[in-house]
Every structure is written in structure tokens, then in C-alpha cells.
Design a protein around this motif. Structure first.
Motif, mmCIF file in Angstrom:
data_model
loop_
_atom_site.group_PDB
_atom_site.id
_atom_site.type_symbol
_atom_site.label_atom_id
_atom_site.label_comp_id
_atom_site.label_asym_id
_atom_site.label_seq_id
_atom_site.Cartn_x
_atom_site.Cartn_y
_atom_site.Cartn_z
ATOM 1 N N ASP A 1 70.913 42.822 20.912
ATOM 2 C CA ASP A 1 70.335 42.333 19.659
ATOM 3 C C ASP A 1 70.541 40.825 19.519
ATOM 4 N N SER A 2 70.254 40.312 18.343
ATOM 5 C CA SER A 2 70.314 38.869 18.116
ATOM 6 C C SER A 2 71.706 38.296 18.314
ATOM 7 N N ALA A 3 72.734 39.120 18.155
ATOM 8 C CA ALA A 3 74.111 38.640 18.272
ATOM 9 C C ALA A 3 74.743 39.017 19.607
ATOM 10 N N ALA A 4 73.934 39.287 20.618
ATOM 11 C CA ALA A 4 74.460 39.687 21.927
ATOM 12 C C ALA A 4 75.175 38.529 22.613
ATOM 13 N N ASP A 5 76.305 38.843 23.239
ATOM 14 C CA ASP A 5 77.025 37.874 24.059
ATOM 15 C C ASP A 5 76.438 37.911 25.469
ATOM 16 N N VAL A 6 76.106 36.749 26.005
ATOM 17 C CA VAL A 6 75.405 36.683 27.287
ATOM 18 C C VAL A 6 76.246 37.274 28.414
ATOM 19 N N ASP A 7 77.510 36.895 28.499
ATOM 20 C CA ASP A 7 78.354 37.398 29.588
ATOM 21 C C ASP A 7 78.551 38.907 29.493
ATOM 22 N N ARG A 8 78.741 39.407 28.276
ATOM 23 C CA ARG A 8 78.919 40.858 28.105
ATOM 24 C C ARG A 8 77.640 41.601 28.481
ATOM 25 N N PHE A 9 76.500 41.028 28.139
ATOM 26 C CA PHE A 9 75.221 41.644 28.480
ATOM 27 C C PHE A 9 75.041 41.674 29.997
ATOM 28 N N ALA A 10 75.313 40.558 30.656
ATOM 29 C CA ALA A 10 75.141 40.495 32.112
ATOM 30 C C ALA A 10 76.056 41.498 32.807
ATOM 31 N N ALA A 37 77.316 44.267 31.579
ATOM 32 C CA ALA A 37 76.882 45.636 31.296
ATOM 33 C C ALA A 37 75.713 46.028 32.191
ATOM 34 N N VAL A 38 74.767 45.110 32.382
ATOM 35 C CA VAL A 38 73.621 45.402 33.244
ATOM 36 C C VAL A 38 74.082 45.613 34.684
ATOM 37 N N LEU A 85 69.041 39.313 32.486
ATOM 38 C CA LEU A 85 68.834 40.704 32.902
ATOM 39 C C LEU A 85 68.407 40.780 34.358
ATOM 40 N N LEU A 86 67.417 39.975 34.737
ATOM 41 C CA LEU A 86 66.911 40.020 36.102
ATOM 42 C C LEU A 86 67.973 39.581 37.108
ATOM 43 N N ALA A 87 68.720 38.542 36.764
ATOM 44 C CA ALA A 87 69.762 38.061 37.679
ATOM 45 C C ALA A 87 70.865 39.099 37.857
ATOM 46 N N ALA A 88 71.269 39.736 36.759
ATOM 47 C CA ALA A 88 72.324 40.756 36.848
ATOM 48 C C ALA A 88 71.853 41.970 37.632
ATOM 49 N N ALA A 89 70.594 42.370 37.411
ATOM 50 C CA ALA A 89 70.042 43.496 38.173
ATOM 51 C C ALA A 89 69.956 43.150 39.654
ATOM 52 N N ASP A 90 69.609 41.899 39.950
ATOM 53 C CA ASP A 90 69.545 41.481 41.350
ATOM 54 C C ASP A 90 70.935 41.428 41.984
ATOM 55 N N TRP A 138 63.757 56.620 36.331
ATOM 56 C CA TRP A 138 63.467 56.107 37.661
ATOM 57 C C TRP A 138 64.493 56.653 38.657
ATOM 58 N N GLU A 139 64.003 57.363 39.655
ATOM 59 C CA GLU A 139 64.869 57.912 40.695
ATOM 60 C C GLU A 139 64.797 56.982 41.900
ATOM 61 N N TRP A 140 65.813 56.119 42.049
ATOM 62 C CA TRP A 140 65.771 55.145 43.126
ATOM 63 C C TRP A 140 66.851 55.410 44.169
ATOM 64 N N GLU A 141 66.644 54.827 45.337
ATOM 65 C CA GLU A 141 67.566 54.994 46.453
ATOM 66 C C GLU A 141 68.503 53.792 46.542
ATOM 67 N N ASP A 142 68.038 52.710 47.187
ATOM 68 C CA ASP A 142 68.867 51.525 47.359
ATOM 69 C C ASP A 142 68.320 50.314 46.616
ATOM 70 N N THR A 143 67.194 50.468 45.943
ATOM 71 C CA THR A 143 66.639 49.379 45.148
ATOM 72 C C THR A 143 66.721 49.748 43.677
ATOM 73 N N PRO A 144 67.656 49.167 42.922
ATOM 74 C CA PRO A 144 67.750 49.479 41.492
ATOM 75 C C PRO A 144 66.418 49.273 40.789
ATOM 76 N N GLU A 145 66.114 50.186 39.882
ATOM 77 C CA GLU A 145 64.813 50.185 39.208
ATOM 78 C C GLU A 145 65.034 50.466 37.734
ATOM 79 N N LEU A 146 64.391 49.666 36.877
ATOM 80 C CA LEU A 146 64.581 49.837 35.441
ATOM 81 C C LEU A 146 63.354 49.363 34.684
#
Length: 507
Positions: free
Chosen positions: A293-302, A304-305, A334-339, A396-404
Motif C-alpha cells: 500500500d501507500s505506506a509500504a517499506d521498499v526493503d521489506r517489500f523487496a 517479501a517478494v 518487484l521485478l528486480a526482486a523476482a529476478d 502459475w505452475e512453474w518449474e525453474d522460472t518464477p512466474e507471477l
């Protein structure tokens, strides 16, 4: 002569209508009519109308296993606590033995190779040192926290009247059947039914049968023997045929049927059980939602992802929801943490973006191509692609490539509305530094599991120090008198005992 109104089905005729659901019917086709023989059984999937054929040979094998479990129940329910503790300890010791584990690992390697050659998923099939340690720890936990059967459920469950009292005590259910996907560790988890005096018959997915048989032969059966318990206390169906699950769940002697696996398979098995009058605990569609949400902490969000995408299981992050006023900042995070999570497996994460939210993506992500590692090999696919909002509930049922999936919403209320409408109502996590927002979110989302960080905490052994038999969502309604985590400790009923002080007590 009276008309024949019932009998035993010994043949099928092509074109025959089979009623189900009150006002629907399925039609017997030529293949089914030709295959059906005396002694076979026919069930109807009440959701789809699919006709489910169980050959007589499969019925016999399943009946033999249930017979043994019924006979073993009388022994297990009366066994002293020390006997059950000895079983769990012996089971754990056998799995901790390197020679035993070497045999299990070899059987698993063969299972994995067979599944991989057939182009099927191996993400949850492969055993690991971590899986082994969790199995051993879980069994030792049962040995340490085993419930005292035969004593009151709690001191508060005694009601005293003027001249008499009633007392509630826990009692075992009986024979519990499990059908679960190819995750060998579930085999050890399911042994938790003995903690509350029950017995179990298990069917594992065909891809993992060799591994499960190695666990049975190398660890389970020796542990039962060492504790002096019958082999029918926990048994494994030695059948790859899917129809074994239908035969198992249709036996009215079961006290409970527990289904774990993909959503459609669990729904079908549950329907078969309910049609036979067998109570069901279904653990199917998964996929966690993470809201910032609007009060999300960036490091905590990264964090968690990243830590919610370490592997694909039911509590893996599936949908990320970002409020619009933070989207430009948080989507790259989000994209960087997922990567980062993907880099430990295959390189780059795959993203589905709900139509209308694509403006928050960095330039070029919709046209960029990446390698995606799937069960049948590596495919070249878009890094990001559009998804209609109606598919937000897809896991999403993924193998070695995370999908969201990514979706941007106006505010926290809109995020909760999307969750309640499209998700399987399973796991919801809110990243926010606003305490009032967390209090509101807990009340607003219709989910059994709600957190404020990574989503993978949703696990019986990790959260409750009790091996889980399954995790339930609220997709088809809330659960009666228990949490969404089903453990061996939950498999009890209640008995009510009365003591009358006076021989003349009356109403």
C-alpha cells in the motif's frame, strides 16, 4: 412379477445416459462400454460429469488396504502413548540413516528421470537434504508433543451440575485416506494420523510412487514393526492407475478423505468422496497474494517478494498488488526482486500484467523475450504479457522460472476487493508501515492466512511445529471448527461422558 429397481452393474452399453446432479446426465461412449467388465465400478464427477472407470483389479487392491487399516485401527486406538512415540522415533531414525536414505535417493532419481522424460513437472518431486531434514524433524516433533489420548481435551471441557457432570474427551476418527501429489515428504507428514489414534491409507501420484515405496520399505514398515504396530496402520497403495484414488475415496468405511494436489484433481476426488457420503478435507488451488500500500517499506517489500519466490509450492507468491501512488517506484523493485529469486534457478522471472496496469511497466518489458524453463524444456516467451482481470485467480505452475501476476489498483480497498473476488481466498500479505491499515486489511480480506511479510510462512511445520497434512483455502467456504492448517492433532472427534452422583437423577 415385480420390476427390478436395483442390482449390480456388470456391463455398460454405449449411448446409455447416466444421470447426475439432479438434472444433468453423461453419456457412455464406445470406449468405456468396451472396457467395462464385471467387478468394475463407475463413478461420476459431480462437477464435470466425467465418467470415472475403476477396474476390478484396482478395486481389490484398494479394498485389501482398507481392510488392513480397519483391522489396525483397533490396535492403534488402544496403543499406549509410548508405543506411538516409539513409532515416530523409529521412523525418524530410519530416515536419518544414510544407508536408508541412499536407497530412497536412488529411487527418487529414477522417478525424476521418468517424469522428466515424459515432460512432466519435477519441481516438487525431487528429494533434497532439506526435505529429508524436515521429515526427520517433523517425526521427532510428533514423538515429543504427542497428544495424551484418553484424557480430557482441556480442563475447561467439564461441566459440573448440582449432582452430576459431563466431560468431553478427544477420540480418534478411524481410517483416514490421503491422495496427494508427487511430494515424497507428504508421506511422512501423513504418518501424523497415528498421533491421535487413527490409521491411514495413502495414494501418491504415480510419478513419485517409486520414492514412496522406498520410504515405505526402508523406513515406515521397519518403524511399525519396531513399535509393535500392524503394517496396516499406515499403508501405501501400490498402484499408479489414477482410478485407485476414486476407488479409495468411494469406500464408505473411511472416516475422512484428504485430497492434496491441483485444483481440478482435488475437486474431482472430493466430489467422488462426497457422493459416497465420506467427509472431505480438500487442499487444492493455491497461490499467495502480496499487497503493497501507500505506506509500504521498499526493503521489506523487496525481501517479501524475493523470499516468496524461492520455489513453487502452494504458498508461493502468485499475485502482487500495488497501489497506484507507489506503482512507478515499486514495480521496478518487484521485478528486480523476482529476478533475484529467478537467478538462483534460471535467470529471469516471467510476469503477467493485468490489462490496464501495463503503464507501470518499464519500457520494453512487453516486447522483451526471455528463456522460460518449463517441464518439457526451455521456451522463448515474453518477459511480460497482458492478462484479463478474469484470470487473476489462475495459479502459475512453474518449474525453474518464477512466474507471477502484477496488478495496479487505486487503493487498499480495491486490493481487498480483488482478492475476495478473484483469489482462491488462501494467503494474503500486506506490506505497510501503517498499523491501522493492517488492522483494516485483516478484517477485509476473506482468507485463513494473513501476514505482513513473505508468504511462504504458511506451513504447518514451519508455523506450528507440527507436520501438516494439508493447507485449506476458503475458495468453497470457511472451515468448521479448525484452522486452515490440518495436522494429525486435528483428526479427532469428541466423546461425551456422564457421571451421575445420584441413582435417582432424572429430568
Amino acid at each position: 412379477m415385480d420390476a427390478v429397481t436395483h442390482g449390480t452393474l456388470d456391463h455398460l452399453t454405449a449411448g446409455t445416459l447416466v444421470p447426475f446432479g439432479g438434472d444433468r446426465y453423461a453419456v457412455v461412449d464406445e470406449a468405456l462400454a468396451a472396457a467395462f467388465a464385471p467387478g468394475d465400478a463407475l463413478h461420476v464427477d459431480p462437477g464435470t460429469g466425467a465418467l470415472l472407470h475403476v477396474p476390478a483389479a484396482v478395486r481389490r487392491v484398494v479394498a485389501e488396504q482398507i481392510n488392513a487399516a480397519v483391522a489396525a485401527f483397533g490396535v492403534v486406538r488402544a496403543a499406549p502413548r509410548a508405543t506411538i512415540e516409539a513409532f515416530f522415533t523409529a521412523f525418524a531414525d530410519r530416515l536419518a540413516d544414510d544407508a536408508v536414505w541412499a536407497g530412497i535417493r536412488a529411487a527418487n532419481a529414477a522417478d525424476v528421470e521418468r517424469a522428466r522424460s515424459a515432460g512432466r513437472t519435477t519441481t516438487r518431486l525431487t528429494v533434497s537434504d532439506r526435505m529429508r531434514a524436515d521429515m526427520v524433524d517433523g517425526l521427532r516433533e510428533w514423538a515429543g508433543i504427542l497428544l495424551s489420548r484418553g484424557s480430557s481435551v482441556s480442563a475447561d471441557e467439564r461441566v459440573r451440575h448440582a449432582d452430576w457432570e459431563v466431560e468431553l474427551q478427544a477420540a480418534p476418527l478411524g481410517v483416514v485416506a490421503f491422495v496427494f501429489e508427487g511430494r515424497p515428504n507428504v508421506f511422512a507428514d501423513a504418518a501424523g494420523v497415528l498421533a491421535t489414534g487413527n490409521t491411514a491409507v495413502l495414494r501418491i501420484g504415480g510419478d513419485a510412487l517409486g520414492t514412496a515405496e522406498a520410504i515405505r520399505d526402508g523406513a515406515l514398515r521397519p518403524a511399525l514393526a519396531a513399535a509393535g504396530l500392524p503394517q496396516g496402520a499406515v499403508s501405501l497403495l501400490p498402484v499408479r492407475d489414477r482410478s485407485a484414488g476414486w476407488a479409495l475415496f468411494s469406500d464408505s468405511r473411511l472416516a475422512l478423505a484428504v485430497a492434496r494436489g491441483s485444483g481440478p484433481a482435488v475437486a474431482q476426488l472430493s466430489g467422488v468422496a462426497r457422493s459416497a457420503g465420506v467427509p472431505v478435507s480438500a487442499h487444492g488451488t493455491g497461490g499467495a497474494w502480496l499487497v503493497a500500500d501507500s505506506a509500504a517499506d521498499v526493503d521489506r517489500f523487496a525481501g517479501a517478494v524475493r523470499h516468496s519466490l524461492d520455489r513453487k509450492v502452494c504458498n508461493t507468491l502468485n499475485v502482487a498488488v500495488l497501489v497506484a501512488d507507489r506503482a512507478q517506484e515499486l514495480v521496478p523493485v518487484l521485478l528486480a526482486a523476482a529476478d533475484e529469486a529467478a537467478a538462483t534457478r534460471s535467470g529471469t522471472a516471467r510476469v503477467h500484467v493485468v490489462e490496464g496496469s501495463e503503464g507501470a511497466l518499464p519500457d520494453g518489458e512487453l516486447t522483451r523475450q526471455i528463456p522460460v524453463h518449463r517441464a518439457d524444456g526451455v521456451h522463448t516467451e515474453p518477459r511480460a504479457s497482458l492478462l484479463p482481470v478474469e484470470r487473476l485467480g489462475q495459479e502459475w505452475e512453474w518449474e525453474d522460472t518464477p512466474e507471477l501476476t502484477l496488478v495496479v489498483v487505486p487503493d487498499l480497498a480495491a486490493a481487498a476487493d480483488l482478492f475476495n473476488r478473484w483469489s482462491p481466498r488462501f494467503v494474503a500479505s500486506l506490506i505497510s508501515e501503517d498499523a491501522a491499515a493492517h488492522a483494516w486489511f485483516r478484517d477485509a480480506v476473506d482468507a485463513p492466512f494473513v501476514g505482513d511479510g513473505f508468504t511462504r510462512w504458511v506451513d504447518g511445520q514451519y508455523a506450528l511445529a507440527q507436520p501438516e497434512l494439508g493447507l485449506s483455502n476458503w475458495e468453497h467456504g470457511r472451515l468448521l471448527a479448525r484452522a486452515g492448517i490440518l495436522t494429525g492433532a486435528d483428526l479427532t472427534t469428541r466423546r461425551v461422558f456422564a457421571h451421575h452422583d445420584s441413582a435417582q437423577q432424572h429430568r
